[in-house]
Design a protein around this motif. Structure first.
Motif, PDB file in Angstrom:
ATOM      1  N   SER A  68       0.843  -1.190   0.000  1.00 56.52           N
ATOM      2  CA  SER A  68       0.000   0.000   0.000  1.00 56.52           C
ATOM      3  C   SER A  68       0.879   1.242   0.000  1.00 56.52           C
ATOM      4  O   SER A  68       1.919   1.287   0.627  1.00 56.52           O
ATOM      5  CB  SER A  68      -0.902   0.012   1.236  1.00 56.52           C
ATOM      6  OG  SER A  68      -1.770  -1.096   1.227  1.00 56.52           O
ATOM      7  N   TYR A  69       0.439   2.262  -0.713  1.00 58.79           N
ATOM      8  CA  TYR A  69       1.178   3.510  -0.786  1.00 58.79           C
ATOM      9  C   TYR A  69       0.271   4.657  -0.401  1.00 58.79           C
ATOM     10  O   TYR A  69      -0.802   4.827  -0.963  1.00 58.79           O
ATOM     11  CB  TYR A  69       1.721   3.741  -2.207  1.00 58.79           C
ATOM     12  CG  TYR A  69       2.811   2.781  -2.538  1.00 58.79           C
ATOM     13  CD1 TYR A  69       4.139   3.102  -2.323  1.00 58.79           C
ATOM     14  CD2 TYR A  69       2.507   1.510  -3.015  1.00 58.79           C
ATOM     15  CE1 TYR A  69       5.149   2.203  -2.595  1.00 58.79           C
ATOM     16  CE2 TYR A  69       3.512   0.600  -3.288  1.00 58.79           C
ATOM     17  CZ  TYR A  69       4.824   0.957  -3.072  1.00 58.79           C
ATOM     18  OH  TYR A  69       5.816   0.048  -3.335  1.00 58.79           O
ATOM     19  N   GLY A 147      -3.746   6.465 -15.372  1.00 57.95           N
ATOM     20  CA  GLY A 147      -3.830   5.962 -14.006  1.00 57.95           C
ATOM     21  C   GLY A 147      -4.611   4.679 -13.856  1.00 57.95           C
ATOM     22  O   GLY A 147      -4.598   4.078 -12.776  1.00 57.95           O
ATOM     23  N   GLU A 148      -5.299   4.225 -14.914  1.00 58.82           N
ATOM     24  CA  GLU A 148      -5.977   2.939 -14.849  1.00 58.82           C
ATOM     25  C   GLU A 148      -5.076   1.808 -15.336  1.00 58.82           C
ATOM     26  O   GLU A 148      -5.437   0.646 -15.251  1.00 58.82           O
ATOM     27  CB  GLU A 148      -7.275   2.982 -15.653  1.00 58.82           C
ATOM     28  CG  GLU A 148      -8.334   3.866 -15.009  1.00 58.82           C
ATOM     29  CD  GLU A 148      -9.670   3.821 -15.723  1.00 58.82           C
ATOM     30  OE1 GLU A 148      -9.936   2.821 -16.436  1.00 58.82           O
ATOM     31  OE2 GLU A 148     -10.439   4.791 -15.584  1.00 58.82           O
ATOM     32  N   ASP A 151       0.173   2.627 -11.572  1.00 53.23           N
ATOM     33  CA  ASP A 151      -0.075   3.029 -10.185  1.00 53.23           C
ATOM     34  C   ASP A 151       0.515   4.422  -9.977  1.00 53.23           C
ATOM     35  O   ASP A 151       1.702   4.567  -9.679  1.00 53.23           O
ATOM     36  CB  ASP A 151       0.570   1.998  -9.251  1.00 53.23           C
ATOM     37  CG  ASP A 151       0.230   2.217  -7.783  1.00 53.23           C
ATOM     38  OD1 ASP A 151      -0.099   3.367  -7.422  1.00 53.23           O
ATOM     39  OD2 ASP A 151       0.311   1.253  -6.999  1.00 53.23           O
ATOM     40  N   ARG A 154       2.047   5.375  -6.417  1.00 50.82           N
ATOM     41  CA  ARG A 154       3.340   4.708  -6.222  1.00 50.82           C
ATOM     42  C   ARG A 154       4.429   5.369  -7.068  1.00 50.82           C
ATOM     43  O   ARG A 154       5.547   5.592  -6.601  1.00 50.82           O
ATOM     44  CB  ARG A 154       3.208   3.228  -6.588  1.00 50.82           C
ATOM     45  CG  ARG A 154       4.477   2.417  -6.349  1.00 50.82           C
ATOM     46  CD  ARG A 154       4.225   0.947  -6.612  1.00 50.82           C
ATOM     47  NE  ARG A 154       5.400   0.138  -6.301  1.00 50.82           N
ATOM     48  CZ  ARG A 154       5.429  -1.186  -6.326  1.00 50.82           C
ATOM     49  NH1 ARG A 154       4.332  -1.849  -6.645  1.00 50.82           N
ATOM     50  NH2 ARG A 154       6.526  -1.849  -6.040  1.00 50.82           N
ATOM     51  N   ARG A 299       4.950   1.136 -12.204  1.00 51.53           N
ATOM     52  CA  ARG A 299       4.397  -0.177 -11.895  1.00 51.53           C
ATOM     53  C   ARG A 299       2.911  -0.215 -12.211  1.00 51.53           C
ATOM     54  O   ARG A 299       2.237   0.802 -12.283  1.00 51.53           O
ATOM     55  CB  ARG A 299       4.663  -0.528 -10.418  1.00 51.53           C
ATOM     56  CG  ARG A 299       6.132  -0.478 -10.019  1.00 51.53           C
ATOM     57  CD  ARG A 299       6.966  -1.518 -10.742  1.00 51.53           C
ATOM     58  NE  ARG A 299       6.691  -2.858 -10.279  1.00 51.53           N
ATOM     59  CZ  ARG A 299       7.448  -3.552  -9.446  1.00 51.53           C
ATOM     60  NH1 ARG A 299       8.555  -3.025  -8.968  1.00 51.53           N
ATOM     61  NH2 ARG A 299       7.131  -4.777  -9.084  1.00 51.53           N
ATOM     62  N   TRP A 300       2.408  -1.421 -12.382  1.00 49.06           N
ATOM     63  CA  TRP A 300       1.029  -1.587 -12.841  1.00 49.06           C
ATOM     64  C   TRP A 300      -0.002  -1.218 -11.781  1.00 49.06           C
ATOM     65  O   TRP A 300       0.214  -1.454 -10.583  1.00 49.06           O
ATOM     66  CB  TRP A 300       0.783  -3.026 -13.294  1.00 49.06           C
ATOM     67  CG  TRP A 300       1.768  -3.540 -14.292  1.00 49.06           C
ATOM     68  CD1 TRP A 300       2.675  -4.540 -14.112  1.00 49.06           C
ATOM     69  CD2 TRP A 300       1.968  -3.066 -15.635  1.00 49.06           C
ATOM     70  NE1 TRP A 300       3.427  -4.732 -15.245  1.00 49.06           N
ATOM     71  CE2 TRP A 300       3.018  -3.842 -16.195  1.00 49.06           C
ATOM     72  CE3 TRP A 300       1.360  -2.077 -16.406  1.00 49.06           C
ATOM     73  CZ2 TRP A 300       3.462  -3.646 -17.501  1.00 49.06           C
ATOM     74  CZ3 TRP A 300       1.814  -1.880 -17.714  1.00 49.06           C
ATOM     75  CH2 TRP A 300       2.846  -2.657 -18.238  1.00 49.06           C
ATOM     76  N   ASN A 301      -1.107  -0.701 -12.224  1.00 49.37           N
ATOM     77  CA  ASN A 301      -2.276  -0.531 -11.373  1.00 49.37           C
ATOM     78  C   ASN A 301      -2.663  -1.911 -10.829  1.00 49.37           C
ATOM     79  O   ASN A 301      -2.715  -2.889 -11.583  1.00 49.37           O
ATOM     80  CB  ASN A 301      -3.415   0.074 -12.194  1.00 49.37           C
ATOM     81  CG  ASN A 301      -4.713   0.206 -11.460  1.00 49.37           C
ATOM     82  OD1 ASN A 301      -5.304  -0.785 -11.045  1.00 49.37           O
ATOM     83  ND2 ASN A 301      -5.186   1.421 -11.313  1.00 49.37           N
ATOM     84  N   ALA A 302      -2.933  -2.022  -9.528  1.00 50.02           N
ATOM     85  CA  ALA A 302      -3.152  -3.325  -8.886  1.00 50.02           C
ATOM     86  C   ALA A 302      -4.319  -4.092  -9.498  1.00 50.02           C
ATOM     87  O   ALA A 302      -4.258  -5.314  -9.673  1.00 50.02           O
ATOM     88  CB  ALA A 302      -3.381  -3.135  -7.385  1.00 50.02           C
ATOM     89  N   GLU A 305      -3.339  -5.593 -12.866  1.00 52.55           N
ATOM     90  CA  GLU A 305      -2.337  -6.639 -12.685  1.00 52.55           C
ATOM     91  C   GLU A 305      -2.978  -7.928 -12.172  1.00 52.55           C
ATOM     92  O   GLU A 305      -2.600  -9.029 -12.576  1.00 52.55           O
ATOM     93  CB  GLU A 305      -1.233  -6.173 -11.742  1.00 52.55           C
ATOM     94  CG  GLU A 305      -0.067  -7.141 -11.678  1.00 52.55           C
ATOM     95  CD  GLU A 305       1.173  -6.544 -11.028  1.00 52.55           C
ATOM     96  OE1 GLU A 305       2.272  -7.050 -11.292  1.00 52.55           O
ATOM     97  OE2 GLU A 305       1.046  -5.573 -10.255  1.00 52.55           O
TER      98      GLU A 305
END
Length: 468
Positions: A68-69, A147-148, A151, A154, A299-302, A305
């Motif tokens: 989590s960020y 942003g979709e 991340d 992050r 890095r990828w949006n959770a 991913e």
């Protein structure tokens, strides 16, 4: 769009886990009995065992529960408020911004935004990132928010600066046509073009273009290459270089027909794909500043991913409840690369599957000897359309994601097979790709940097190109 045909449409970061620093409570003068100490140690042991049992990884490369960020920057702090009808009404007077647009395939557009954000860092401006455009997929497919896919909190925290998206600045439904002056890099570096790089203008802006000075070109003037220099462009974001070059050729805006100098509040350029610090095609190099300071942190949006992990698991027939096993990802690009075979038979031009399999075996051996990991799963991603070729892939014991069977486009949209392929490639324990493909190059960078995985690039273009 890959490096050999730049006019065609195409297509070590350790997880940062925030910790809360607290001062230890003073223990001077406090004494504990042996019984109390034993009881405490026993409790700690039990808690530790419970923690380990509850936190077993769900896969070799964790994609289910990313760290989590906390948002390092509240984007609204860098704007006047919610999206406005005119973008300028939402910009703060005490803040400077920078933006650019995309007009290539998605992988190249990712690199373009990486370059934009790096240029924002060295000019100390806040980048405003537009949505990805679907020209290479289906022009009717709506633009997709940055942003979709990535991340943003992050990324913002990793690079130490806020990032804004255009839909936060200007109302996406606004019918107001905004005037602005921007720099055209394309006219300076592309000797056969006399216009700015064409844009698909969904932001409703009317742009007056000023040609950048010729000295922004990265390579010597007589060298045929389209790259500009990061630091040359950066100087235009500061008063002296800007004022010294305001007299360069200017094109009036196409609709309001106004000639405006390049904006200083919102510095803007037509295209930032062909940018380098020391030489062209720098994202292929280990020192690449755009990769080191920005790209590796994208890095990828959770959510997306997790979706990619679900598709990969089904492709490998992983039973529900079992962890995702390590796999080797492969990307073989054919498609428009056929045009670069120059009449050579395709079976002589492209690397054969046995040659690709040899590279996969090398990656498997490196994982076995250096990491003690036995990787048997191989996931192929490719734009090849020949069913016989795919049958041979299956005969090797490899698999792939069947997006038709998954109904991926029908359920999620036409963007998703491209996104999911890139994510699956990036999460391989090792990777094998295609020379000259930007998609392969980014996958290679991600596997090396994010997972310390072995990689190989398959050569092609003439008989025996990958002999070694």
């Amino acid at each position: 769009m890959d490096r050999q045909d730049h006019d065609a449409y195409d297509d070590p970061e350790a997880p940062f886990i925030p910790t809360l620093a607290t001062k230890p409570r003073p223990t001077k003068g406090i004494k504990f009995s042996p019984k109390t100490i034993c009881a405490a140690l026993a409790a700690i042991s039990l808690l530790g065992i419970g923690f380990l049992l509850l936190h077993q990884p769900s896969s070799y490369i964790e994609t289910q529960n990313p760290p989590s960020y906390f948002a390092a920057f509240n984007s609204q702090s860098y704007l006047q408020g919610p999206p406005t009808q005119r973008f300028r009404d939402n910009l703060r007077n005490d803040t400077k911004y920078i933006t650019s647009w995309t007009s290539a395939g998605w992988t190249n557009d990712v690199m373009t935004y990486g370059n934009l954000i790096y240029l924002a860092l060295i000019t100390e401006r806040i980048p405003i990132i537009a949505k990805f455009l679907s020209s290479h997929i289906d022009p009717s497919e709506p633009p997709f928010p940055f942003g979709e896919v990535f991340d943003v909190p992050r990324l913002s925290q990793a690079i130490g600066t806020p990032l804004l998206e255009w839909q936060e600045v200007k109302d996406s439904e606004s019918q107001v046509l905004d005037d602005i002056g921007c720099w055209s890099v394309w006219e300076s570096v592309e000797r056969y073009k006399e216009d700015p790089r064409p844009l698909i203008n969904y932001l409703n802006t009317d742009i007056s273009w000023t040609r950048t000075p010729d000295w922004v070109k990265l390579t010597p003037p007589d060298e045929i290459d389209d790259h500009a220099s990061f630091w040359s462009l950066a100087t235009l974001g500061f008063p002296k270089a800007r004022s010294d070059n305001l007299g360069l050729p200017n094109r009036p805006s196409p609709q309001h027909h106004v000639s405006l100098p390049p904006d200083d509040h919102l510095l803007c350029f037509d295209l930032l794909y062909f940018i380098g610090a020391q030489r062209p095609w720098e994202w292929e190099s280990d020192y690449s500043p755009a990769w080191r300071f920005v790209g590796q942190h994208m890095r990828w949006n959770a959510s997306i991913e997790r979706l990619a992990d679900t598709h990969a698991r089904r492709a490998m027939n992983v039973p529900v409840g079992e962890p995702t096993p390590p796999y080797i990802s492969v990307h073989i690009r054919h498609g428009d690369f056929r045009d670069q075979c120059h009449g050579l038979a395709l079976d002589q031009c492209f690397a054969s599957l046995p040659i690709i399999a040899r590279r996969v075996s090398e990656v498997q051996e490196e994982l076995r000897t250096q990491k003690g990991i036995e990787v048997t799963h191989v996931i192929m991603t490719s734009d090849e359309l020949d069913p016989e070729w795919w049958s041979e892939v299956r005969a090797l014991g490899w698999t792939w994601v069947d997006y038709v069977k998954e109904r991926t486009e029908e359920i999620y949209g036409k963007w998703y097979p491209v996104f999911l392929d890139a994510i699956i490639q990036s999460n391989g324990a090792g990777f094998v790709g295609t020379r000259g493909s930007t998609m392969s190059n980014l996958a290679l960078r991600r596997v090396q940097t994010w997972h310390d995985g072995p990689t190989r690039i398959v050569q092609w273009g003439w008989p025996g190109a990958d002999n070694h």
